[in-house]
Design a protein around this motif. Structure first.
Motif, PDB file in Angstrom:
ATOM      1  N   SER A 129       0.833  -1.205   0.000  1.00  0.00           N
ATOM      2  CA  SER A 129       0.000   0.000   0.000  1.00  0.00           C
ATOM      3  C   SER A 129       0.863   1.249   0.000  1.00  0.00           C
ATOM      4  N   GLY A 130       0.303   2.312  -0.574  1.00  0.00           N
ATOM      5  CA  GLY A 130       0.987   3.597  -0.524  1.00  0.00           C
ATOM      6  C   GLY A 130       0.994   4.161   0.886  1.00  0.00           C
ATOM      7  N   CYS A 131       1.881   5.112   1.134  1.00  0.00           N
ATOM      8  CA  CYS A 131       2.058   5.678   2.476  1.00  0.00           C
ATOM      9  C   CYS A 131       1.429   7.076   2.542  1.00  0.00           C
ATOM     10  N   VAL A 132       0.781   7.368   3.668  1.00  0.00           N
ATOM     11  CA  VAL A 132       0.257   8.709   3.937  1.00  0.00           C
ATOM     12  C   VAL A 132       1.221   9.375   4.914  1.00  0.00           C
ATOM     13  N   CYS A 133       2.009  10.313   4.425  1.00  0.00           N
ATOM     14  CA  CYS A 133       3.036  10.937   5.254  1.00  0.00           C
ATOM     15  C   CYS A 133       3.250  12.372   4.774  1.00  0.00           C
ATOM     16  N   PHE A 134       3.760  13.222   5.686  1.00  0.00           N
ATOM     17  CA  PHE A 134       4.011  14.619   5.358  1.00  0.00           C
ATOM     18  C   PHE A 134       5.406  15.010   5.828  1.00  0.00           C
ATOM     19  N   PHE A 135       6.001  15.930   5.080  1.00  0.00           N
ATOM     20  CA  PHE A 135       7.346  16.392   5.431  1.00  0.00           C
ATOM     21  C   PHE A 135       7.298  17.184   6.726  1.00  0.00           C
ATOM     22  N   ARG A 136       8.180  16.851   7.657  1.00  0.00           N
ATOM     23  CA  ARG A 136       8.283  17.548   8.934  1.00  0.00           C
ATOM     24  C   ARG A 136       9.748  17.881   9.191  1.00  0.00           C
TER      25      ARG A 136
END
Length: 391
Positions: free
Chosen positions: A12-19
Motif C-alpha cells: 500500500s501507498g504511504c500517507v506521510c508529510f514532510f516535517r
C-alpha cells in the motif's frame, strides 16, 4: 496434478508529510507501495517429473511505501522449474460452490446467493465503503476524508476487473528455458503525493495495494521423446532401453515392472543423438484407462517414431501387435499410422521364436527386426533403422 498459484500482494501507498524544524505543515511525501511478485513456470531440461512442483505456489508480496518518498520494494518472482512437455491449464470451477463478495463459499443455484450479493453491494454503496476499500487513511482521518471526487486510477480498475474475470490459461511448454506467466502479482498503491490537485493540497489518504491473482491449475506431463517403446507387459522394453541407451530402468521377470516412463539417450559416433522413452506396458482396454491406461498412453502422442517391442517366443505374437495398434487408435485416432518398427525381442528363445518370426515376416508390411535385448544381439541394426526413420 493440481496446484494453486497465487501472485504476491501489492504494498500500500504511504500517507506521510514532510516535517522539519520550523516546518509545521510540510508537503505530502509518502512513498508508493511495491508491486507483488509473479508466479512463472520455466522449462528445465534437467527435470523429468512434476514432483518438483508444490501444491501451493505463492510469490513474495511487495512492501508498503514509507515516509520521505521512500517507495516499497517489489516482491520477488517465484520461478517454478517444470520438465519439457508440461501442459498447463486452468482447472474448471466447482459448479456446486460459489464465492460471495465477502469470501464465504455458499451453495449455488438457490437464488439466495444473488440476493445476498445485491444486499451487500447496496449496503456498501449507502455507507460509502465501495470507495473506502481502495484507500488507506491517515490516523483518525477515516471520517474526515471526502473521497467522492477522488478518482481511482484506471490501471487499478482494469487490474481488479481482470482478477474478477480471468481468461482461462493453457500453455504447452516444450522448449528449454520457455516461460509462462501463470499468476500476476498485485499492483502497488500510490502514496498521498499522487493525489495532490489544485483543490486538494494536503491529501490524507493513499491508494491501497491490490491482491495478486489466484489460479487453480492442472499440470499434465507428456514426455517428449523421438522414439516411444510400446509393448505388452514383460515384453522386454526396459531391457531394450538399457541395452541401447544410457538409461537404467528397473528390470525384473514379472509384468508391470515399469510404473513410470523412463527416457534414455542413444549416442552415435557422428554426434547424432536420439531420445527413447520406455512406456509402461499396455493391456487390452488401456484406452478406457484399464491398467495404467491414460496415465501413460498420453506419453506416446509426442513420439515421432513408434517401436513395438513384441515377445516373439509367445504363441501368435502378431496378435500382440494388432492389439497394441488397436489400443493406440482407440485412444487417439491415427496414432498407429506414424512411422513404426517392430522389434521381435527374445529371438534367442529356441525354435518356436524362429518359426514365429519367419511366419510373421510373410504376414505384415511393417519392418520386423529380430533381436535379443538381454544379450544385446542385433541392437546396432535396430538403432540404425530407427535413425533412418527419424531422418
Amino acid at each position: 496434478m493440481r496446484c494453486t498459484a497465487v501472485g504476491g500482494a501489492g504494498g500500500s501507498g504511504c500517507v506521510c508529510f514532510f516535517r522539519d524544524t520550523f516546518v509545521a505543515r510540510g508537503p505530502p511525501n509518502g512513498g508508493n507501495g511495491g508491486g507483488g511478485g509473479n508466479v512463472w513456470f520455466e522449462v528445465d531440461e534437467n527435470e523429468t517429473s512434476l514432483n518438483c512442483v508444490k501444491q501451493q505456489l505463492k510469490a513474495r508480496p511487495g512492501t508498503n511505501g514509507q515516509g520521505k518518498s521512500m517507495h516499497g520494494s517489489s516482491g520477488k518472482d517465484l520461478i517454478v522449474k517444470v520438465p519439457k512437455g508440461t501442459i498447463v491449464r486452468e482447472a474448471p470451477p466447482n459448479p456446486l460452490l460459489a464465492k460471495s463478495s465477502n469470501g464465504i463459499e455458499l451453495p449455488n443455484g438457490t437464488g439466495f446467493l444473488d440476493t445476498l450479493e445485491k444486499d451487500m453491494l447496496q449496503d456498501m454503496r449507502e455507507r460509502g465503503q465501495d470507495k473506502n476499500s481502495w484507500f488507506v487513511h491517515y490516523p483518525r482521518w477515516e471520517d474526515r476524508n471526502d473521497l467522492t471526487k477522488v478518482l481511482v486510477p484506471q490501471e487499478f480498475k482494469a487490474f481488479k476487473w481482470e482478477l474478477e474475470n480471468p481468461e482461462p490459461l493453457r500453455f504447452d511448454l516444450t522448449e528449454h528455458g520457455q516461460r509462462a506467466l501463470v499468476a500476476r502479482g498485485g499492483l502497488g498503491g500510490f502514496g498521498n503525493p499522487h493525489f495532490i490537485s489544485s483543490t486538494e493540497r494536503q491529501p490524507h489518504y493513499a491508494l491501497r495495494g491490490l491482491a495478486g491473482q489466484r489460479r487453480v491449475l492442472e499440470l499434465e506431463l507428456k514426455t517428449l521423446a523421438d522414439v516411444g517403446l510400446v509393448g505388452m507387459p514383460n515384453a522386454g522394453k526396459s531391457t531394450f532401453l538399457g541395452a541401447v541407451s544410457n538409461a537404467h530402468p528397473k528390470i525384473a521377470p514379472y509384468p508391470f515392472t515399469t510404473l513410470n516412463p523412463y527416457i534414455g539417450t542413444v549416442d552415435f559416433r557422428d554426434t547424432f543423438q536420439m531420445t527413447v522413452a520406455d512406456i509402461p506396458g499396455l493391456i487390452p482396454g488401456a484406452h478406457r484407462n484399464v491398467g495404467l491406461g491414460h496415465s501413460f498412453l498420453r506419453h506416446v502422442e509426442r513420439s515421432r517414431v513408434l517401436v513395438y517391442i513384441v515377445d516373439v517366443s509367445r504363441n501368435e505374437p502378431w496378435n500382440d501387435l494388432l492389439a497394441l495398434q488397436q489400443e493406440l487408435d482407440l485412444y487417439h485416432k491415427g496414432l498407429s499410422s506414424r512411422p513404426s518398427l517392430v522389434v521381435a525381442n527374445k529371438a534367442d528363445m529356441g525354435d518356436q521364436a524362429r518359426q514365429n518370426f519367419e511366419r510373421w515376416q510373410q504376414m505384415t508390411s511393417i519392418p520386423i527386426i529380430p533381436a535379443s535385448a538381454k544379450y544385446k544381439k542385433n541392437i546396432l541394426k535396430v538403432t540404425h533403422t530407427i535413425r533412418q526413420l527419424l531422418e
